[in-house]
Design a protein around this motif. Structure first.
Motif, PDB file in Angstrom:
ATOM      1  N   ILE A  68       0.896  -1.217   0.045  1.00 18.56           N
ATOM      2  CA  ILE A  68       0.022  -0.099   0.051  1.00 18.56           C
ATOM      3  C   ILE A  68       0.933   1.298  -0.091  1.00 18.56           C
ATOM      4  O   ILE A  68       1.601   1.534   0.731  1.00 18.56           O
ATOM      5  N   TRP A 106      -8.556   4.656  -2.660  1.00 19.45           N
ATOM      6  CA  TRP A 106      -7.884   3.678  -2.766  1.00 19.45           C
ATOM      7  C   TRP A 106      -7.823   3.145  -4.323  1.00 19.45           C
ATOM      8  O   TRP A 106      -9.047   2.992  -4.675  1.00 19.45           O
ATOM      9  N   ILE A 147      -2.801   4.858  -2.564  1.00 15.09           N
ATOM     10  CA  ILE A 147      -3.834   5.603  -1.838  1.00 15.09           C
ATOM     11  C   ILE A 147      -3.576   7.060  -2.111  1.00 15.09           C
ATOM     12  O   ILE A 147      -2.636   7.484  -1.927  1.00 15.09           O
TER      13      ILE A 147
END
Length: 156
Positions: A68, A106, A147
């Motif tokens: 991420i 996201w 993100i």
């Protein structure tokens, strides 16, 4: 070159080990050996019978790793997730890395992700078996979820 386990042996060991991974914590009871059935009765998975207070997690067939990447701060975190976990559940665990994680959009490959769906349902394919067959290091080829901060002025 070092000798390796025959392909058929590697695959079966890997599949057997994957059977006993858990979603959040260690399983309350797992046994790789067959459990004998008591005479005239059924077996219980939980030590306390059907008492849900002893349940501390759910078993998952397979886990995988994802990256991420926060596009605002360029921070990157690698997280192990279950294949049947929704992005909302992943988001809840991601709060320990970023208190404002709910204020982010996201995306994967430039496409917004539906937080109520799993990674596979959002088009984030699990290719680690293919990488294993090709002898690629799956750590180098982890799917990256980006993100993007929404600036909605929420407080931590």
């Amino acid at each position: 070159r070092a000798t390796s386990i025959p392909r058929s042996g590697r695959t079966s060991i890997r599949k057997r080990a994957a059977r006993y991974r858990t979603r959040r914590r260690a399983a309350s009871y797992t046994s790789p050996l067959p459990t004998p059935v008591p005479p005239g009765g059924t077996t219980s998975v939980h030590p306390g019978g059907k008492d849900e207070s002893y349940c501390i997690g759910h078993l998952s067939i397979k886990t995988r790793q994802i990256r991420i990447i926060n596009t605002l701060t360029s921070q990157e975190h690698t997280i192990e997730v279950c294949s049947d976990e929704t992005l909302e559940e992943i988001l809840n665990r991601f709060y320990k890395y970023n208190k404002h994680a709910g204020s982010y959009t996201w995306k994967y490959n430039g496409k917004n992700l539906d937080m109520t769906k799993t990674l596979e349902q959002n088009g984030v394919k699990d290719e680690d078996e293919e990488f294993y067959e090709l002898n690629f290091d799956e750590e180098d080829w982890l799917p990256a979820i980006h993100i993007y901060f929404n600036d909605d002025l929420t407080e931590a």
